[in-house]
Design a protein around this motif. Sequence first.
Motif, PDB file in Angstrom:
ATOM      1  N   ARG A  97       0.855  -1.190   0.000  1.00  0.00           N
ATOM      2  CA  ARG A  97       0.000   0.000   0.000  1.00  0.00           C
ATOM      3  C   ARG A  97       0.891   1.240   0.000  1.00  0.00           C
ATOM      4  NH1 ARG A  97      -1.983   3.548   3.683  1.00  0.00           N
ATOM      5  NH2 ARG A  97      -1.062   2.403   5.419  1.00  0.00           N
ATOM      6  N   ASN A  98       0.605   2.172  -0.888  1.00  0.00           N
ATOM      7  CA  ASN A  98       1.401   3.393  -1.017  1.00  0.00           C
ATOM      8  C   ASN A  98       0.552   4.615  -0.666  1.00  0.00           C
ATOM      9  OD1 ASN A  98       3.599   1.892  -2.057  1.00  0.00           O
ATOM     10  ND2 ASN A  98       2.719   1.965  -4.114  1.00  0.00           N
ATOM     11  N   THR A  99       1.162   5.543   0.083  1.00  0.00           N
ATOM     12  CA  THR A  99       0.546   6.839   0.351  1.00  0.00           C
ATOM     13  C   THR A  99       1.492   7.929  -0.154  1.00  0.00           C
ATOM     14  OG1 THR A  99       1.544   7.155   2.553  1.00  0.00           O
ATOM     15  CG2 THR A  99      -0.472   5.822   2.440  1.00  0.00           C
ATOM     16  N   GLU A 100       1.171   9.182   0.171  1.00  0.00           N
ATOM     17  CA  GLU A 100       2.029  10.278  -0.263  1.00  0.00           C
ATOM     18  C   GLU A 100       3.368  10.279   0.466  1.00  0.00           C
ATOM     19  OE1 GLU A 100       0.069  13.980   0.079  1.00  0.00           O
ATOM     20  OE2 GLU A 100      -1.475  13.521  -1.412  1.00  0.00           O
ATOM     21  N   ASN A 101       3.407   9.678   1.672  1.00  0.00           N
ATOM     22  CA  ASN A 101       4.603   9.797   2.517  1.00  0.00           C
ATOM     23  C   ASN A 101       5.258   8.472   2.867  1.00  0.00           C
ATOM     24  OD1 ASN A 101       4.213  12.660   2.764  1.00  0.00           O
ATOM     25  ND2 ASN A 101       2.572  12.228   4.225  1.00  0.00           N
ATOM     26  N   ASP A 102       4.611   7.322   2.595  1.00  0.00           N
ATOM     27  CA  ASP A 102       5.237   6.046   2.948  1.00  0.00           C
ATOM     28  C   ASP A 102       4.659   4.926   2.095  1.00  0.00           C
ATOM     29  OD1 ASP A 102       2.767   5.191   4.096  1.00  0.00           O
ATOM     30  OD2 ASP A 102       3.286   6.104   6.001  1.00  0.00           O
ATOM     31  N   THR A 103       5.325   3.775   2.195  1.00  0.00           N
ATOM     32  CA  THR A 103       4.852   2.558   1.535  1.00  0.00           C
ATOM     33  C   THR A 103       4.909   1.422   2.553  1.00  0.00           C
ATOM     34  OG1 THR A 103       5.211   1.028  -0.322  1.00  0.00           O
ATOM     35  CG2 THR A 103       7.160   2.006   0.665  1.00  0.00           C
ATOM     36  N   ILE A 104       3.960   0.499   2.465  1.00  0.00           N
ATOM     37  CA  ILE A 104       3.834  -0.578   3.458  1.00  0.00           C
ATOM     38  C   ILE A 104       3.859  -1.927   2.746  1.00  0.00           C
ATOM     39  CG2 ILE A 104       2.357  -1.608   5.224  1.00  0.00           C
ATOM     40  CD1 ILE A 104       1.199   1.171   5.734  1.00  0.00           C
ATOM     41  N   ILE A 105       4.713  -2.845   3.246  1.00  0.00           N
ATOM     42  CA  ILE A 105       4.710  -4.248   2.808  1.00  0.00           C
ATOM     43  C   ILE A 105       4.051  -5.072   3.914  1.00  0.00           C
ATOM     44  CG2 ILE A 105       6.117  -6.247   2.246  1.00  0.00           C
ATOM     45  CD1 ILE A 105       8.191  -4.506   1.096  1.00  0.00           C
ATOM     46  N   PHE A 106       3.018  -5.849   3.549  1.00  0.00           N
ATOM     47  CA  PHE A 106       2.293  -6.641   4.543  1.00  0.00           C
ATOM     48  C   PHE A 106       2.152  -8.081   4.061  1.00  0.00           C
ATOM     49  CE2 PHE A 106      -1.608  -8.391   6.381  1.00  0.00           C
ATOM     50  CZ  PHE A 106      -1.322  -8.239   7.737  1.00  0.00           C
ATOM     51  N   ILE A 107       2.613  -9.036   4.900  1.00  0.00           N
ATOM     52  CA  ILE A 107       2.438 -10.468   4.643  1.00  0.00           C
ATOM     53  C   ILE A 107       1.788 -11.058   5.890  1.00  0.00           C
ATOM     54  CG2 ILE A 107       3.575 -12.635   4.062  1.00  0.00           C
ATOM     55  CD1 ILE A 107       5.938 -10.992   2.991  1.00  0.00           C
ATOM     56  N   ARG A 108       0.583 -11.605   5.741  1.00  0.00           N
ATOM     57  CA  ARG A 108      -0.157 -12.083   6.913  1.00  0.00           C
ATOM     58  C   ARG A 108       0.532 -13.276   7.564  1.00  0.00           C
ATOM     59  NH1 ARG A 108      -4.975 -10.807   8.636  1.00  0.00           N
ATOM     60  NH2 ARG A 108      -5.411  -9.724   6.670  1.00  0.00           N
ATOM     61  N   LYS A 109       0.904 -14.292   6.786  1.00  0.00           N
ATOM     62  CA  LYS A 109       1.601 -15.471   7.302  1.00  0.00           C
ATOM     63  C   LYS A 109       2.804 -15.732   6.406  1.00  0.00           C
ATOM     64  CE  LYS A 109      -2.206 -17.871   9.626  1.00  0.00           C
ATOM     65  NZ  LYS A 109      -2.973 -19.140   9.739  1.00  0.00           N
ATOM     66  N   ALA A 110       3.983 -15.431   6.924  1.00  0.00           N
ATOM     67  CA  ALA A 110       5.200 -15.535   6.120  1.00  0.00           C
ATOM     68  C   ALA A 110       5.532 -17.003   5.823  1.00  0.00           C
ATOM     69  CB  ALA A 110       6.368 -14.878   6.845  1.00  0.00           C
ATOM     70  N   GLU A 111       6.009 -17.242   4.610  1.00  0.00           N
ATOM     71  CA  GLU A 111       6.480 -18.556   4.190  1.00  0.00           C
ATOM     72  C   GLU A 111       7.911 -18.433   3.693  1.00  0.00           C
ATOM     73  OE1 GLU A 111       3.807 -19.987   1.264  1.00  0.00           O
ATOM     74  OE2 GLU A 111       2.043 -19.981   2.587  1.00  0.00           O
ATOM     75  N   ARG A 112       8.585 -19.598   3.567  1.00  0.00           N
ATOM     76  CA  ARG A 112       9.983 -19.585   3.125  1.00  0.00           C
ATOM     77  C   ARG A 112      10.131 -18.894   1.771  1.00  0.00           C
ATOM     78  NH1 ARG A 112      12.641 -24.235   5.181  1.00  0.00           N
ATOM     79  NH2 ARG A 112      14.315 -23.911   3.665  1.00  0.00           N
ATOM     80  N   GLY A 113       9.128 -19.072   0.904  1.00  0.00           N
ATOM     81  CA  GLY A 113       9.193 -18.483  -0.430  1.00  0.00           C
ATOM     82  C   GLY A 113       9.170 -16.966  -0.439  1.00  0.00           C
ATOM     83  N   HIS A 114       8.798 -16.344   0.693  1.00  0.00           N
ATOM     84  CA  HIS A 114       8.794 -14.886   0.766  1.00  0.00           C
ATOM     85  C   HIS A 114      10.192 -14.321   0.989  1.00  0.00           C
ATOM     86  CE1 HIS A 114       4.361 -15.376   2.011  1.00  0.00           C
ATOM     87  NE2 HIS A 114       4.405 -14.936   0.759  1.00  0.00           N
ATOM     88  N   SER A 115      11.190 -15.160   1.243  1.00  0.00           N
ATOM     89  CA  SER A 115      12.566 -14.685   1.429  1.00  0.00           C
ATOM     90  C   SER A 115      13.098 -14.127   0.116  1.00  0.00           C
ATOM     91  CB  SER A 115      13.461 -15.831   1.910  1.00  0.00           C
ATOM     92  OG  SER A 115      13.009 -16.360   3.134  1.00  0.00           O
ATOM     93  N   GLY A 116      13.952 -13.106   0.215  1.00  0.00           N
ATOM     94  CA  GLY A 116      14.578 -12.547  -0.986  1.00  0.00           C
ATOM     95  C   GLY A 116      14.923 -11.080  -0.808  1.00  0.00           C
ATOM     96  N   GLU A 117      15.430 -10.481  -1.888  1.00  0.00           N
ATOM     97  CA  GLU A 117      15.775  -9.059  -1.903  1.00  0.00           C
ATOM     98  C   GLU A 117      14.636  -8.268  -2.536  1.00  0.00           C
ATOM     99  OE1 GLU A 117      19.511  -8.384  -3.771  1.00  0.00           O
ATOM    100  OE2 GLU A 117      20.671  -9.128  -2.058  1.00  0.00           O
ATOM    101  N   TYR A 118      14.127  -7.306  -1.796  1.00  0.00           N
ATOM    102  CA  TYR A 118      13.028  -6.462  -2.247  1.00  0.00           C
ATOM    103  C   TYR A 118      13.586  -5.084  -2.616  1.00  0.00           C
ATOM    104  CZ  TYR A 118       9.778  -9.987  -0.460  1.00  0.00           C
ATOM    105  OH  TYR A 118       9.072 -11.141  -0.246  1.00  0.00           O
TER     106      TYR A 118
END
Length: 343
Positions: A97-118
């Motif tokens: 989610r992006n606003t004028e002043n920040d951005t948010i990354i949200f993962i409800r239940k993390a899994e191994r596949g979510h690992s990496g460079e963002y």
Amino acid sequence: KTKFTINGLPTGSKILVRVKAVNAAGESEPKYHPQPILLSLCPEPPKIRLPRHLKQTYTRRVGETVNLVIPFQGKPRAKVSWQKNGSPIDKNEINIRNTENDTIIFIRKAERGHSGEYDMKVEVENLVDKATIDIQIVDRPGPPEIVTIEDVWGENVNLSWKPPKDDGNAAITGYTIQKADKKSMVKITFEPKKMIEGVAYEVRVFAVNAIGMSKPISCQRSSDEKFHLNFPGKVYKYPVYDDFDFSERPLFTQPLVNTFAVAGYNATLNCSVRGNPKPKITWMKNKVLIMNDPRYRMFSNQGVCTLEIRKPSPYDGGTYTCRAVNELGEAEVDCKLEVRVPN
């Protein structure tokens, strides 16, 4: 005067301008600006304000929630885009989610596949700022591979195994071994004590990482999974070993690393050394010995040497050296520290 500044005009609108000359006889005919004038903001360069805890690897366990807020600045409204390992992010798995002043990354239940460079990119017109976040999702390791009884003699048993195929995305820190009497099946963690001759035991081995222990794997033998100590007719002759000389001159197994620090926030320098007898550790700044200075704290525990610099200023930047000395010799490692003043 032939110049004038018009203040308080609404941004984003268009205005028409005309000018008249005035003398004692009155006003002249007006002169018009040939085109409407569009009022727009001066662009503010984009800048990502990456939080301190995201400048290092961000670690979470499998099943935990990931909720990261990254503020930024830039005008007019900046355009924000994300990639994971160089590819677009799947919005069905990761919410952004992006606003004028920040951005948010949200993962409800993390899994191994979510690992990496963002990779995050913020654009304002032709100006760009970028940042990278390394996310690591970890879990308990898999069990060791093929635990085998190599030999049994007297009151001893020799075991061997292979590391697990799956380390849980975190380094294996060790192994836990349990033994149980086959009659009582009471499991006891292995201790350096003698086992009872002639008793059948079951042995299990667990792999351990920072998250916890794996599932166990039992010992294997060609005939069955249990083993008896002191098999009938087998006489074991204990070998005679010469005393080993453990003396060693100091040797740094982990060097110092060039470091950037932020003024006003504590900084630490770390290295590892071994040697026997235990080396004496001293620290130097720009080849000058650090002694009785309240700005510095020095620690040494199990071969890990640490220098803490309390609330450094740009004056504290320079070359820092760690020296280890025992009766067999000495060794040194050094690094550069740069102290930056935050904007």
